[in-house]
Design a protein around this motif. Structure first.
Motif, PDB file in Angstrom:
ATOM      1  N   LYS A   1      -7.127  -8.684  -3.756  1.00 36.65           N
ATOM      2  CA  LYS A   1      -6.125  -7.984  -4.546  1.00 36.65           C
ATOM      3  C   LYS A   1      -6.183  -8.507  -5.978  1.00 36.65           C
ATOM      4  O   LYS A   1      -6.161  -9.716  -6.222  1.00 36.65           O
TER       5      LYS A   1
ATOM      6  N   ARG B   1     -11.676   3.757 -13.714  1.00 36.41           N
ATOM      7  CA  ARG B   1     -10.869   2.879 -12.879  1.00 36.41           C
ATOM      8  C   ARG B   1      -9.766   2.195 -13.660  1.00 36.41           C
ATOM      9  O   ARG B   1      -8.975   1.443 -13.078  1.00 36.41           O
TER      10      ARG B   1
ATOM     11  N   HIS C   1      -5.686   5.789   5.492  1.00 33.73           N
ATOM     12  CA  HIS C   1      -5.854   6.095   4.072  1.00 33.73           C
ATOM     13  C   HIS C   1      -4.795   5.334   3.277  1.00 33.73           C
ATOM     14  O   HIS C   1      -3.806   5.898   2.814  1.00 33.73           O
ATOM     15  N   LYS C   2      -5.010   4.020   3.162  1.00 36.54           N
ATOM     16  CA  LYS C   2      -4.070   3.172   2.441  1.00 36.54           C
ATOM     17  C   LYS C   2      -4.540   2.982   1.004  1.00 36.54           C
ATOM     18  O   LYS C   2      -5.661   2.556   0.758  1.00 36.54           O
ATOM     19  N   ILE C   3      -3.685   3.306   0.050  1.00 33.68           N
ATOM     20  CA  ILE C   3      -3.989   3.123  -1.372  1.00 33.68           C
ATOM     21  C   ILE C   3      -3.350   1.816  -1.837  1.00 33.68           C
ATOM     22  O   ILE C   3      -2.128   1.678  -1.798  1.00 33.68           O
TER      23      ILE C   3
ATOM     24  N   ASP D   1     -12.785  -0.704  -5.293  1.00 34.54           N
ATOM     25  CA  ASP D   1     -13.128   0.319  -4.307  1.00 34.54           C
ATOM     26  C   ASP D   1     -12.872  -0.111  -2.870  1.00 34.54           C
ATOM     27  O   ASP D   1     -12.635   0.722  -1.998  1.00 34.54           O
TER      28      ASP D   1
ATOM     29  N   TYR E   1       0.835  -1.196   0.000  1.00 37.36           N
ATOM     30  CA  TYR E   1       0.000   0.000   0.000  1.00 37.36           C
ATOM     31  C   TYR E   1       0.876   1.255   0.000  1.00 37.36           C
ATOM     32  O   TYR E   1       2.030   1.229   0.427  1.00 37.36           O
TER      33      TYR E   1
ATOM     34  N   ARG F   1      -1.666   7.582   1.900  1.00 39.95           N
ATOM     35  CA  ARG F   1      -2.029   8.946   1.512  1.00 39.95           C
ATOM     36  C   ARG F   1      -1.917   9.840   2.740  1.00 39.95           C
ATOM     37  O   ARG F   1      -2.492   9.546   3.794  1.00 39.95           O
TER      38      ARG F   1
ATOM     39  N   SER G   1      -9.040  -3.311   0.628  1.00 38.51           N
ATOM     40  CA  SER G   1      -8.524  -3.718   1.932  1.00 38.51           C
ATOM     41  C   SER G   1      -9.583  -4.372   2.807  1.00 38.51           C
ATOM     42  O   SER G   1      -9.332  -4.654   3.979  1.00 38.51           O
TER      43      SER G   1
END
Length: 320
Positions: free
Chosen positions: A203, A234, A69-71, A182, A60, A63, A185
């Motif tokens: 994932k 996306r 706030h893990k992207i 979306d 991740y 952010r 996680s």
């Protein structure tokens, strides 16, 4: 509509030059691989980026350096190029790279349950349906590779066609793919084939090849007054162009005294996994500078090529 068409036209003229975002050493390696495999250097860059995304697995980017706030390092992307460009060769190259990782690192891409029973896995998926995706994503990282996106993705309802027709509900994996994007996680549980399937760590990496029909359908739908397809937002599109590379009588081999083989490079790369990337305090400023530098290099390169082409055209006219 004119604004959208102009933006797509401008985007299709951008080139993914290896020297813009990679170091000079990696650029040299990419150019060598491109010559050996008879593909364009920018195509090799895209394949390497997809392989990195797959090998990082459950990684991740934070952010604002916040754990809340893990992207996820997931990549939904489509290579857009004309027929005979060699798109299938690119997907074959990625499949072989991931296969090498599975062969030499048997624990890679397997869940804890699969590892306990010695279950063999395939890092790539070819099944574009809800059942196929759910069966292959339980606590694992998988890459969906599709050579014919224009037909396959439309058949499973991932992208809407211009006639607004939808496929049968049991085959439409559109909702599943968008949910996985979306809520990467979070666990995803679904009743499937009389049993409950839980994607504990959902994932997914998607790479497809298109001749441009998906983008054409998007423009047709918008022109007819339909709304923008959220699935488009996306996905990352790679428009590729260039002369067709002729087949070689004698295939060039890599110089192992100077460079590692592709298998060696990928195996080393596969040890990067399950990490969290955070930014230093001045990272935002550095990213802005880096982005401006990339834009400037790309702008300068395009202008140089256009200038040389114009000079060549004038020289040819003068010769005649």
């Amino acid at each position: 509509m004119a604004y959208l068409s102009r933006n797509i036209d401008n985007a299709s003229q951008l080139k993914f030059w290896p020297g813009i975002i990679f170091s000079s050493e990696l650029e040299e390696y990419i150019n060598e691989l491109a010559d050996i495999h008879s593909v364009h250097a920018d195509s090799v860059c895209i394949i390497l980026i997809n392989c990195v995304t797959a090998t990082l697995e459950f990684s991740y980017v934070l952010r604002a350096n916040s754990l809340s706030h893990k992207i996820p390092i997931d990549l939904y992307n489509i290579i857009v190029a004309r027929p005979s460009y060699g798109k299938s060769e690119l997907t074959k190259l990625l499949r072989d790279m991931l296969k090498s990782i599975v062969m030499y690192r048997t624990s890679k891409f397997r869940s804890s349950n699969q590892a306990a029973i010695g279950h063999q896995v395939n890092a790539t998926l070819d099944e574009m349906s809800k059942a196929g995706l759910m069966a292959g994503l339980d606590d694992c990282y998988r890459t969906v590779i599709c050579d014919e996106v224009d037909m396959t993705f439309a058949d499973v309802g991932l992208f809407l066609s211009h006639n607004m027709c939808r496929t049968a509900g049991e085959m439409n994996c559109r909702a599943l793919v968008m949910t996985l994007f979306d809520r990467a996680s979070h666990a995803y549980i679904r009743q499937l084939a009389n049993r409950s399937v839980s994607v504990k760590r959902s994932k997914l990496n998607i790479l497809g090849c298109s001749t441009g029909d998906i983008i054409s359908n998007m423009i047709i739908r918008m022109k007819s007054g339909s709304c923008f397809d959220p699935a488009i937002g996306r996905f990352l599109f790679w428009p590729l162009d260039g002369p067709v590379i002729p087949d070689k009588v004698v295939q060039k081999q890599i110089d192992y005294q100077r460079m590692a083989s592709l298998d060696q490079f990928i195996i080393i790369l596969s040890f990067m996994e399950n990490v969290i990337f955070s930014f230093e305090e001045d990272a935002v400023h550095e990213m802005v500078l880096w982005g401006n530098t990339c834009k400037q290099k790309s702008f300068d390169t395009r202008n140089t090529n256009e200038y040389l082409s114009a000079r060549l055209g004038k020289a040819i006219q003068h010769a005649y």
